[in-house]
Design an enzyme around this catalytic site. Structure first.
Site, mmCIF file in Angstrom:
data_model
loop_
_atom_site.group_PDB
_atom_site.id
_atom_site.type_symbol
_atom_site.label_atom_id
_atom_site.label_comp_id
_atom_site.label_asym_id
_atom_site.label_seq_id
_atom_site.Cartn_x
_atom_site.Cartn_y
_atom_site.Cartn_z
ATOM 1 N N VAL A 172 0.930 -1.109 0.073
ATOM 2 C CA VAL A 172 0.039 0.137 -0.136
ATOM 3 C C VAL A 172 0.921 1.341 -0.022
ATOM 4 O O VAL A 172 0.590 2.178 -0.797
ATOM 5 C CB VAL A 172 -1.167 0.180 1.014
ATOM 6 C CG1 VAL A 172 -1.773 1.329 1.316
ATOM 7 C CG2 VAL A 172 -1.778 -1.309 1.109
ATOM 8 N N LYS A 189 -12.938 -5.393 10.879
ATOM 9 C CA LYS A 189 -13.673 -4.542 10.063
ATOM 10 C C LYS A 189 -15.315 -4.272 10.775
ATOM 11 O O LYS A 189 -15.591 -3.295 10.445
ATOM 12 C CB LYS A 189 -13.686 -4.887 8.649
ATOM 13 C CG LYS A 189 -12.248 -4.785 8.051
ATOM 14 C CD LYS A 189 -12.077 -5.588 6.671
ATOM 15 C CE LYS A 189 -10.729 -5.544 6.004
ATOM 16 N NZ LYS A 189 -10.641 -6.519 5.070
ATOM 17 N N GLU A 201 -10.102 5.669 6.466
ATOM 18 C CA GLU A 201 -11.080 4.945 5.408
ATOM 19 C C GLU A 201 -10.670 3.691 4.777
ATOM 20 O O GLU A 201 -11.542 2.745 4.410
ATOM 21 C CB GLU A 201 -11.171 5.911 3.997
ATOM 22 C CG GLU A 201 -12.244 5.672 3.112
ATOM 23 C CD GLU A 201 -13.679 5.500 3.607
ATOM 24 O OE1 GLU A 201 -14.365 6.340 3.751
ATOM 25 O OE2 GLU A 201 -14.191 4.332 3.422
ATOM 26 N N ILE A 235 -13.381 1.277 -1.378
ATOM 27 C CA ILE A 235 -14.837 1.608 -1.223
ATOM 28 C C ILE A 235 -15.001 2.760 -0.331
ATOM 29 O O ILE A 235 -14.791 2.561 0.778
ATOM 30 C CB ILE A 235 -15.831 0.393 -1.167
ATOM 31 C CG1 ILE A 235 -15.374 -0.824 -1.903
ATOM 32 C CG2 ILE A 235 -17.066 0.626 -1.131
ATOM 33 C CD1 ILE A 235 -15.917 -2.448 -1.536
ATOM 34 N N GLY A 270 9.340 5.741 6.126
ATOM 35 C CA GLY A 270 9.926 4.942 7.250
ATOM 36 C C GLY A 270 9.602 3.426 7.025
ATOM 37 O O GLY A 270 8.599 3.017 6.503
ATOM 38 N N GLY A 298 -5.625 -4.386 -2.077
ATOM 39 C CA GLY A 298 -4.635 -4.350 -3.431
ATOM 40 C C GLY A 298 -4.027 -2.877 -3.302
ATOM 41 O O GLY A 298 -4.539 -1.885 -2.541
HETATM 42 N N1 LIG Z 1 -2.532 -4.727 1.257
HETATM 43 C C1 LIG Z 1 -3.744 -4.435 1.009
HETATM 44 O O1 LIG Z 1 -4.349 -4.912 0.103
HETATM 45 C C2 LIG Z 1 -4.395 -3.900 2.322
HETATM 46 C C3 LIG Z 1 -5.889 -3.412 2.072
HETATM 47 C C4 LIG Z 1 -6.289 -2.648 3.168
HETATM 48 C C5 LIG Z 1 -5.377 -2.196 4.168
HETATM 49 N N2 LIG Z 1 -4.244 -2.734 4.324
HETATM 50 C C6 LIG Z 1 -3.464 -2.169 5.490
HETATM 51 O O2 LIG Z 1 -2.542 -1.473 5.124
HETATM 52 C C7 LIG Z 1 -1.352 -1.840 6.032
HETATM 53 C C8 LIG Z 1 -0.349 -2.174 5.131
HETATM 54 O O3 LIG Z 1 -0.361 -3.346 4.549
HETATM 55 P P1 LIG Z 1 0.793 -3.669 3.318
HETATM 56 O O4 LIG Z 1 -0.052 -4.732 2.494
HETATM 57 O O5 LIG Z 1 1.222 -2.594 2.548
HETATM 58 O O6 LIG Z 1 1.880 -4.419 4.174
HETATM 59 P P2 LIG Z 1 3.244 -4.590 3.763
HETATM 60 O O7 LIG Z 1 3.428 -4.836 2.286
HETATM 61 O O8 LIG Z 1 3.796 -5.770 4.557
HETATM 62 O O9 LIG Z 1 4.159 -3.154 3.996
HETATM 63 C C9 LIG Z 1 4.503 -2.942 5.275
HETATM 64 C C10 LIG Z 1 5.529 -1.879 5.231
HETATM 65 O O10 LIG Z 1 5.819 -1.227 6.600
HETATM 66 C C11 LIG Z 1 7.107 -1.486 6.841
HETATM 67 N N3 LIG Z 1 7.072 -1.890 8.339
HETATM 68 C C12 LIG Z 1 6.543 -2.858 8.762
HETATM 69 N N4 LIG Z 1 7.002 -2.966 10.112
HETATM 70 C C13 LIG Z 1 7.700 -1.954 10.334
HETATM 71 C C14 LIG Z 1 8.603 -1.579 11.537
HETATM 72 N N5 LIG Z 1 8.434 -2.294 12.931
HETATM 73 N N6 LIG Z 1 9.364 -0.698 11.376
HETATM 74 C C15 LIG Z 1 9.487 -0.029 10.127
HETATM 75 N N7 LIG Z 1 9.064 -0.376 8.918
HETATM 76 C C16 LIG Z 1 8.016 -1.356 9.249
HETATM 77 C C17 LIG Z 1 7.833 -2.675 5.719
HETATM 78 O O11 LIG Z 1 9.004 -2.078 5.776
HETATM 79 P P3 LIG Z 1 9.950 -3.084 4.667
HETATM 80 O O12 LIG Z 1 9.348 -2.780 3.270
HETATM 81 O O13 LIG Z 1 11.231 -2.412 4.878
HETATM 82 O O14 LIG Z 1 9.998 -4.334 5.203
HETATM 83 C C18 LIG Z 1 6.688 -2.203 4.724
HETATM 84 O O15 LIG Z 1 7.430 -1.330 4.051
HETATM 85 C C19 LIG Z 1 -1.720 -2.780 7.050
HETATM 86 O O16 LIG Z 1 -2.380 -2.358 8.456
HETATM 87 C C20 LIG Z 1 -3.005 -3.526 6.377
HETATM 88 O O17 LIG Z 1 -3.820 -4.154 7.091
HETATM 89 C C21 LIG Z 1 -3.526 -3.402 3.628
#
Ligand SMILES: NC(=O)c1ccc[n+]([C@@H]2O[C@H](COP(=O)([O-])OP(=O)(O)OC[C@H]3O[C@@H](n4cnc5c(N)ncnc54)[C@H](OP(=O)(O)O)[C@@H]3O)[C@@H](O)[C@H]2O)c1
Length: 430
Positions: free
Chosen positions: A16, A207, A131, A138, A45, A306
Site C-alpha cells: 500500500v 472491520k 477510510e 470503497i 519509514g 490491493g
Molecule cells: N495490502 C492491502 O491490500 C491492504 C488493504 C487494506 C488495508 N491494508 C492495511 O495497510 C497496512 C499495510 O499493508 P501492506 O499490505 O502494505 O503491508 P506490507 O506490504 O507488509 O508493508 C508494510 C511496510 O511497513 C514497513 N514496516 C512494517 N513494520 C515495520 C517496523 N516495525 N519498522 C519499520 N517499518 C516497518 C515495511 O518495511 P519493509 O518494506 O522495509 O519491510 C513495509 O514497507 C496494514 O495495516 C494492512 O492491514 C492493506
C-alpha cells in the site's frame, strides 16, 4: 493557493505505502490544486532502507528510525501503512503528541485501540482518518460518518474479505473443495502464505467492529465480535445452498436488536438468497449493504484490497485532512454517544438451514418437528428425501434466536432416530 507545503511522512512502503508514495509524487500538481497547498513527502519509514521499491522517491527520504523521522521532519500528516499493533500504535500516539494528523489503514489496531487513538487525536485537536481500513477502495466509512449521520442505521451486511469471497466463489462456481480453492487463491495472490486471519474471520471481525462503531455511535471492539470463519464450509454445504437457491458468503453483520437493547456484531458464513444484491458479489470483490430507516437500502461495491485501490482511499483521506488543516479545523470527532452494548451471539436472531440424516420410520418426522416447537423455533419449509431405510430432512426455519436453535440442534443430536445433523447454516438477507 497557499505556498507553505503540507508535510507528509509515510510509515511503511510495502504493497500500500509504495502506491501512496507513487501517487503523491505523480499526482502532485492535481493534489496541490485540490488541497490548496502542495503536499510534500518529507520521509518514508521502513524496516530496510536499502530495498529498491521502484518508486520515484529520493533514496535520502528513507529511514529505519521511524520515531526519529517524525521528530526530525515535524510532519503535518503521518500516514501509517506499516500494519500490526506495535510500533504502529506508539508512533501514531507520538504523531498526535507532535501535532500531526494521522491517516491509517490499520484495521487491527483500530479495532483494538480505537478509543485510545480517538481520544488522543481529540486531545491534540488533530484528525484520525481511516477510510482504507475497511473495504479498501470503497468509500464506506465517510458515508457512515458523514453522509448517513442524519439517518438511523438498522443493519449493515458486508462482504469485507476478498480472500474468503474468492474461495467461496470458486467453491460455488467450480465445485472446488475448500482446500483446493484456498490453494488456487494462494497461487493467484488473493491469499497470503499464512491465510489464518482471513479464513478464520478475524480480518472481517476487525472491520465489523469499525463499521459497528460508526453505524451505531457505540464503541465496539474486536473482542465484542462473534467470529466464525469458513474453514468448516464443505462442498456439500455449497451444493445444499445451490439447491435451495442460495450462495454461501462470509458476512460481517452489525445490527440493532429489535428490542433496542443493544447491537449484534458477528462474522460467520451464511446462506444468502441468490436474488439478494450481495449474492452477485464474486471473486475478491467486497460489498457492503446498509439498511437505514430513511434512506432504505444502499450498497457500496468495489475492490476491497490491493496497493492502488487502497492507496486511492488513503489519498482521499490525506486530501481531506490537509484541507482541514488549511482551514484551521478538523473533521468530525468519533461519536459513541448511543453506547449500545454488544450483545452475546446467543441473543441474535436469524433464519437457519438444517439438514439431518434420520431413520425413515413412521413418527420420526413428528418427533423432529416437536423438538423445534418445544424450543420455540418455527419451521418455514421442510423437505424429506427418502433413500432406503434412511431419509434426509432439509429444514429452513423462520427467524429464531441463536440460543434456541442451538438447544434444538443439541436435542436432535441426542435422538436415536437422528443419525446425524449434517449441516446447520444461518440464512441471511431475506
Ligand atoms: N495490502 C492491502 O491490500 C491492504 C488493504 C487494506 C488495508 N491494508 C492495511 O495497510 C497496512 C499495510 O499493508 P501492506 O499490505 O502494505 O503491508 P506490507 O506490504 O507488509 O508493508 C508494510 C511496510 O511497513 C514497513 N514496516 C512494517 N513494520 C515495520 C517496523 N516495525 N519498522 C519499520 N517499518 C516497518 C515495511 O518495511 P519493509 O518494506 O522495509 O519491510 C513495509 O514497507 C496494514 O495495516 C494492512 O492491514 C492493506
Amino acid at each position: 493557493m497557499g505556498t507553505q507545503p503540507i508535510k507528509v511522512a509515510l510509515l511503511g512502503a510495502g504493497v500500500v505505502g509504495s502506491e501512496v508514495a507513487r501517487l503523491l509524487v505523480e499526482q502532485a500538481e492535481d493534489l496541490a490544486a485540490r488541497v490548496g497547498a502542495p503536499l510534500e513527502l518529507v520521509g518514508v519509514g521502513v524496516r530496510d532502507a536499502g530495498t529498491d521499491r521502484g518508486i520515484p522517491v529520493d533514496a535520502t527520504l528513507f529511514s529505519t528510525d521511524l520515531a526519529g523521522l517524525i521528530e526530525a521532519t515535524k510532519p503535518d500528516i503521518v500516514v501509517e501503512v506499516m500494519g500490526g499493533i506495535e510500533p504502529a500504535r506508539a508512533l501514531i500516539l507520538q504523531s498526535f503528541e507532535s501535532g500531526a494528523s494521522v491517516v491509517t489503514a490499520n484495521k487491527a489496531l483500530l479495532a483494538q485501540h480505537g478509543a485510545e487513538l480517538h481520544e488522543a487525536s481529540a486531545k491534540h485537536a488533530v484528525d484520525l482518518y481511516y477510510e482504507a481500513s475497511v473495504a479498501g477502495a470503497i468509500p464506506l466509512l465517510r458515508p457512515l460518518r458523514e453522509s448517513l449521520v442524519g439517518d438511523r442505521v438498522q443493519r449493515v451486511l458486508g462482504i469485507v474479505n476478498g480472500t474468503t469471497n474468492y474461495i467461496l466463489t470458486r467453491m460455488d462456481e467450480s465445485g472446488a473443495t475448500f482446500s483446493d480453492a484456498l490453494a488456487e487463491a494462494k497461487a493467484l495472490g488473493y491469499a497470503e502464505a499464512d491465510p489464518t486471519a482471513d479464513i478464520e474471520g478475524q480480518d472481517a471481525a476487525a472491520k465489523a467492529a469499525i463499521i459497528a462503531t460508526l453505524a451505531f455511535h457505540s464503541r465496539v471492539v474486536l473482542s465484542d465480535v462473534y467470529c466464525e470463519g469458513i474453514t468448516s464450509v464443505t462442498a456439500a454445504d455449497v451444493v445444499a445452498a445451490k439447491t435451495t437457491g442460495h450462495v454461501i458468503k462470509l458476512l460481517a453483520i452489525a445490527e440493532r436488536a429489535s428490542d433496542g437493547s443493544g447491537i449484534n456484531v458477528r462474522v460467520h458464513p451464511a446462506m444468502v438468497p441468490r436474488t439478494h444484491p450481495l449474492a452477485g458479489v464474486r471473486d475478491a470483490y467486497n460489498a457492503v449493504f446498509v439498511e437505514s430507516e430513511a434512506a432504505g437500502q444502499l450498497m457500496f461495491y468495489g475492490r476491497g484490497a490491493g496497493g492502488a485501490p487502497t492507496a486511492s482511499a488513503i489519498l482521499g483521506d490525506i486530501v481531506a485532512v490537509a484541507r482541514n488543516r488549511l482551514s484551521g479545523g478538523h473533521g468530525p470527532r468519533e461519536s459513541t454517544y448511543e453506547q449500545l452494548p454488544a450483545l452475546p451471539v446467543g441473543q441474535s436472531s436469524t433464519r437457519y438451514y438444517i439438514s439431518l440424516d434420520l431413520a425413515d420410520q413412521p413418527g420420526v418426522l413428528a418427533l423432529v418437528a416437536a423438538e423445534f416447537a418445544t424450543h420455540g423455533v418455527s419451521i418455514e419449509t421442510l423437505r424429506q428425501d427418502g433413500h432406503g431405510e434412511d431419509a434426509t430432512l432439509l429444514i429452513v426455519t423462520h427467524s429464531a434466536r441463536e440460543s434456541d436453535l442451538a438447544a434444538t440442534v443439541d436435542t436432535l443430536r441426542g435422538l436415536d432416530s437422528v443419525r446425524e445433523v449434517t449441516a446447520v447454516m444461518r440464512v441471511v438477507g431475506e
